[in-house]
Scaffold this motif. Structure first.
Motif, mmCIF file in Angstrom:
data_model
loop_
_atom_site.group_PDB
_atom_site.id
_atom_site.type_symbol
_atom_site.label_atom_id
_atom_site.label_comp_id
_atom_site.label_asym_id
_atom_site.label_seq_id
_atom_site.Cartn_x
_atom_site.Cartn_y
_atom_site.Cartn_z
ATOM 1 N N ALA A 59 -8.871 8.988 -0.385
ATOM 2 C CA ALA A 59 -8.177 9.604 0.633
ATOM 3 C C ALA A 59 -7.528 8.595 1.258
ATOM 4 C CB ALA A 59 -9.072 10.382 1.413
ATOM 5 N N LEU A 60 -7.942 7.411 1.487
ATOM 6 C CA LEU A 60 -7.096 6.401 2.257
ATOM 7 C C LEU A 60 -6.084 5.834 1.585
ATOM 8 C CD1 LEU A 60 -10.126 4.265 4.001
ATOM 9 C CD2 LEU A 60 -8.465 6.025 5.091
ATOM 10 N N LEU A 61 -6.151 5.496 0.154
ATOM 11 C CA LEU A 61 -5.303 5.065 -0.673
ATOM 12 C C LEU A 61 -4.272 5.905 -0.644
ATOM 13 C CD1 LEU A 61 -7.088 3.085 -3.518
ATOM 14 C CD2 LEU A 61 -5.714 1.894 -1.617
ATOM 15 N N GLY A 62 -4.544 7.449 -1.021
ATOM 16 C CA GLY A 62 -3.433 8.295 -0.913
ATOM 17 C C GLY A 62 -2.567 8.362 0.287
ATOM 18 N N SER A 63 -3.038 8.322 1.273
ATOM 19 C CA SER A 63 -2.492 8.279 2.492
ATOM 20 C C SER A 63 -1.624 6.923 2.593
ATOM 21 C CB SER A 63 -3.337 8.282 3.792
ATOM 22 O OG SER A 63 -4.216 9.381 3.532
ATOM 23 N N ILE A 64 -2.195 5.739 2.164
ATOM 24 C CA ILE A 64 -1.123 4.741 2.326
ATOM 25 C C ILE A 64 -0.026 4.731 1.262
ATOM 26 C CG2 ILE A 64 -1.127 2.271 1.594
ATOM 27 C CD1 ILE A 64 -4.173 2.046 2.665
ATOM 28 N N TRP A 65 -0.207 5.296 0.050
ATOM 29 C CA TRP A 65 0.953 5.424 -0.934
ATOM 30 C C TRP A 65 1.851 6.561 -0.260
ATOM 31 C CZ3 TRP A 65 -0.640 1.420 -2.853
ATOM 32 C CH2 TRP A 65 -1.573 1.277 -3.739
ATOM 33 N N MET A 66 1.424 7.649 0.242
ATOM 34 C CA MET A 66 2.195 8.549 0.950
ATOM 35 C C MET A 66 3.107 7.671 1.894
ATOM 36 S SD MET A 66 1.573 12.089 2.842
ATOM 37 C CE MET A 66 0.638 11.106 4.051
ATOM 38 N N LEU A 67 2.689 6.979 2.612
ATOM 39 C CA LEU A 67 3.488 6.272 4.048
ATOM 40 C C LEU A 67 4.681 5.192 3.228
ATOM 41 C CD1 LEU A 67 0.902 5.786 6.651
ATOM 42 C CD2 LEU A 67 2.701 7.490 6.579
ATOM 43 N N LEU A 68 3.885 4.515 2.076
ATOM 44 C CA LEU A 68 4.874 3.977 1.486
ATOM 45 C C LEU A 68 6.094 4.371 0.740
ATOM 46 C CD1 LEU A 68 2.426 1.265 -0.387
ATOM 47 C CD2 LEU A 68 4.026 0.721 1.797
ATOM 48 N N ALA A 69 5.769 5.525 0.140
ATOM 49 C CA ALA A 69 6.864 6.545 -0.451
ATOM 50 C C ALA A 69 7.784 6.826 0.515
ATOM 51 C CB ALA A 69 6.308 7.592 -1.221
ATOM 52 N N ALA A 70 7.161 7.304 1.731
ATOM 53 C CA ALA A 70 8.070 7.901 2.665
ATOM 54 C C ALA A 70 9.015 6.953 3.283
ATOM 55 C CB ALA A 70 7.263 8.504 3.826
ATOM 56 N N ALA A 71 8.605 5.558 3.218
ATOM 57 C CA ALA A 71 9.483 4.276 3.688
ATOM 58 C C ALA A 71 10.266 3.863 2.481
ATOM 59 C CB ALA A 71 8.541 3.425 4.500
ATOM 60 N N SER A 72 10.333 4.752 1.485
ATOM 61 C CA SER A 72 11.063 3.952 0.248
ATOM 62 C C SER A 72 10.376 2.826 -0.223
ATOM 63 C CB SER A 72 12.560 4.084 0.482
ATOM 64 O OG SER A 72 13.130 5.376 0.854
ATOM 65 N N LEU A 73 9.253 2.636 0.072
ATOM 66 C CA LEU A 73 8.454 1.252 -0.518
ATOM 67 C C LEU A 73 7.500 1.326 -1.465
ATOM 68 C CD1 LEU A 73 8.124 -0.284 3.308
ATOM 69 C CD2 LEU A 73 9.849 -1.013 1.599
ATOM 70 N N PHE A 74 7.617 2.391 -2.216
ATOM 71 C CA PHE A 74 6.754 2.665 -3.132
ATOM 72 C C PHE A 74 7.138 2.100 -4.743
ATOM 73 C CE2 PHE A 74 4.368 5.977 -6.251
ATOM 74 C CZ PHE A 74 3.116 5.550 -5.952
#
Length: 672
Positions: A59-74
């Motif tokens: 759950a924590l990693l999924g939330s982190i990946w989501m924020l990175l994608a939102a910032a175009s940093l995925f």
């Protein structure tokens, strides 16, 4: 049996296993930092510890990946750094976790060996059934996964950002922690690796349910029965193979329930933190969980929170008022504090989705409330007529077990209904003199689960789909398992005991046999996992995949995960599709002219789901002289592909799809 080229399968499985291990280690590391589990406890459940660690880390990693994608940093660099950091955080927990797992595993084998011989068969058959679900996850994607749940993560990974899938933009406001589980594996390997991640997640749910059973008083027979009930429920197992994402938030929700049950014996803000965060991520990832999970957790808080200073109901008091104050005063204050604390941690779990929505959509509270003029998210839904809905409601809980309604997608195991009446013959130690202070956890969990289901029926009577309320259906299973275990302890019921266990074995065996056709389809899919495997929709993807990059399509179909990432981004928008439909009402020639003007090179119509997309099927003979249209039909499915080939003299399109950077494409005015 030949399973195709085994090396790509093994490599993909290895990538998935690595990521699952990272989730586990990271979660255990964060739990260690929080001191959410005692550093030494003879009664600690290894299943609960590992299950919570995996669910929390995921759950924590999924939330982190989501924020990175939102910032175009995925990007691969950021993903690699995140994985390395997660492992470094989790490694200190491994030296303690490993011996615990070994000790508890040996104890489990020993305890199971001590059971009467027929229970060995129950345990063995359950393990075989669980193991069989691993190759079942190789089954080709189906249904909603083809439309969204795999297509959207594929786009996230390719564009390294939160690029929304055309025609499904509204789903972007939801929590995307589940979809990011697939996205990370698309980025690391591909669809095959992404799809099989659901198997360790299903194991996590089983481990947490096993631990929940222990918390509510089940022994080994009850726990094995509990796993049999779970993995013979098609409402749970159908989500294992088709590519949907409901099992991810289900595991997170079960982790929150388990932690609240632990809170009864070990009250601590750390336990509340884990329960709140996992539940917050779960309800944002699957919005339909909110109206059922929140009431269940509220019931657990109200009746399972330890209350300092509370007295039995027969405590001495000068008058009735004194009795009420003495009894309920400490309870009310404690429950209020615990409830507020749990709510705050729940909001922290929701905060990544709030931040993502604020940054990407400028709507932090979407989809519950919109500050601007955005089209509201369709939170309500009526699937059936009033008459059918009344019938569904009147047949609960039979509808959950025997229903075969549209979009139901599975049932609870019939063993649940078969075993529940056994409670009439089992002892029920639920009402001691001080019942309000010491309410039995199984009673609380069962009542809370039933109340949650009733709330769902009241709010959404027409939507019969176990996957929409899966956590509370799963937490309703321990009561039936408890009944089985209690009956087994009553020697006069010798023949009934035999009937119970033989029925359990028969249903588990039938559940395994039911998987055989799916295993064959999984073999075919795995054997050609790199290329289309022959079904009509994959053939369409193969034909369109030979086109020039940036080719545009009008998709009159839901399914799209099998298309190239540039084609996914260049699909005609909803506004453009409306123009084509309006042109088709004028004439067939206008239809083809409008499609060409928008730069479309393909038109795909799924007659099963979009037969009314046009008033009549497009007439190829009415295409303009400067445009060649080739129609391809497919036997066995009402699916049509139209390929548009401009000839000399064709006007330049007014719209095209241009590459921004690598796999990122955008629609612009003018020809390509």
């Amino acid at each position: 049996m030949v399973w195709g080229n085994s090396l790509p399968i093994l490599l993909s499985a290895g990538v998935t296993g690595f990521y699952a291990l990272v989730c586990l280690v990271f979660g255990l590391g964060v739990l260690r930092k929080l001191h959410a589990f005692p550093t030494a406890s003879g009664s600690l459940s290894a299943a609960g510890y590992l299950g919570t660690g995996f669910a929390f880390g995921q759950a924590l990693l999924g939330s982190i990946w989501m924020l990175l994608a939102a910032a175009s940093l995925f990007s691969p660099t950021m993903i690699g750094m995140g994985l390395v950091l997660a492992v470094l955080i989790g490694l200190p927990a491994v030296p303690w976790a490993a011996p615990l797992v070994v000790r508890r595993s040996l104890a489990l084998v020993g305890d199971t060996w001590k059971l009467w011989g027929i229970w060995w068969g129950v345990a063995a058959l359950t393990v075989v059934l669980i193991a069989t679900f691993l190759p079942m996850t190789w089954h080709r994607p189906d249904g909603d996964a083809l439309a969204y749940y795999l297509a959207q993560p594929k786009l996230f990974a390719a564009t390294q950002s939160l690029r929304l899938l055309p025609s499904y933009e509204m789903f972007g406001v939801l929590g995307l922690a589940s979809e990011m589980q697939y996205a990370i594996l698309y980025a690391l390997d591909g669809e095959f690796a992404a799809k099989i991640l659901v198997w360790p997640t299903a194991l996590c749910s089983g481990a947490l349910l096993w631990a929940i059973g222990s918390e509510v008083g089940l022994g080994r027979r009850g726990q094995w029965t509990l796993l049999g009930l779970l993995y013979s429920s098609t409402g749970f197992t159908n989500v294992l193979w088709d590519g949907k994402t409901e099992l991810f938030p289900t595991a997170w929700a079960l982790a929150s329930v388990y932690m609240l049950l632990r809170f009864r014996k070990e009250p601590s803000w750390r336990i509340l933190a884990v329960a709140g965060i996992t539940s917050g991520v779960a309800v944002t990832a699957k919005l339909s969980f909110a109206p059922v999970l929140i009431p269940l957790m509220a019931i657990l808080v109200i009746f399972q929170t330890p209350v300092a200073g509370a007295r039995p109901l027969d405590a001495e008091a000068p008058n009735a008022r004194g009795l009420i104050v003495r009894q309920f005063g400490p309870w009310f204050r404690t429950v209020l504090i615990v409830g507020i604390g749990l709510g705050v941690w729940g909001l922290i779990g929701m905060s990544p989705t709030i931040l993502k929505n604020a940054y990407v959509f400028a709507e932090p509270l979407a989809p519950l409330y919109y500050f601007g003029d955005a089209v509201p998210f369709p939170l309500s839904g009526e699937w059936f007529s009033e008459e059918s809905t009344r019938w569904i409601v009147s047949t609960y809980p039979l509808a959950l077990v025997y229903g075969t309604y549209w979009a139901q997608h599975g049932n609870l195991t019939p063993l649940w209904l078969a075993f529940l009446p056994l409670m009439l013959l089992a002892p029920r130690p639920w009402f001691p003199p001080d019942w309000f202070v010491k309410t039995h956890p199984l009673f609380v969990l069962s009542v809370g689960s039933a109340l949650a289901v009733a709330i769902w029926v009241a709010l959404r009577p027409s939507m019969l789909a176990p996957r929409y309320i899966l956590p509370v259906l799963v937490t309703s299973l321990p009561l039936a398992a408890y009944a089985v275990e209690m009956i087994w302890q009553r020697k006069p019921l010798f023949y009934l005991r035999w009937i119970i266990v033989l029925t359990l074995l028969a249903v588990l065996g039938l559940a395994w046999l039911r998987l055989q056709p799916g295993l064959e389809r999984a073999r075919i899919y795995a054997g050609v996992s790199v290329t289309p495997w022959g079904a009509p929709m994959w053939t369409v993807a193969e034909i369109t995949g030979e086109s020039q990059p940036g080719s545009r399509m009008l998709l009159a179909m839901y399914y799209r995960s099998f298309f190239r990432v540039d084609l996914l981004q260049c699909v005609l928008t909803a506004e453009e599709t409306g123009k084509v439909q309006a042109a088709a009402k004028v004439s067939a020639e206008n239809l083809w002219t409008q499609l060409h003007d928008l730069g479309a090179r393909f038109l795909v119509i799924d007659g099963v789901t979009h037969s009314q997309f046009f008033s009549t099927m497009p007439d190829v003979s009415k295409a303009p002289k400067w445009l060649k249209v080739v129609h391809t039909g497919f036997e066995g499915r009402n699916l049509s592909l139209y390929t548009l080939e401009p000839l000399s003299g064709a006007p330049e399109p007014t719209s095209s799809c241009q590459s921004e950077d690598g796999d990122v494409w955008h629609i612009s005015d003018g020809p390509s």
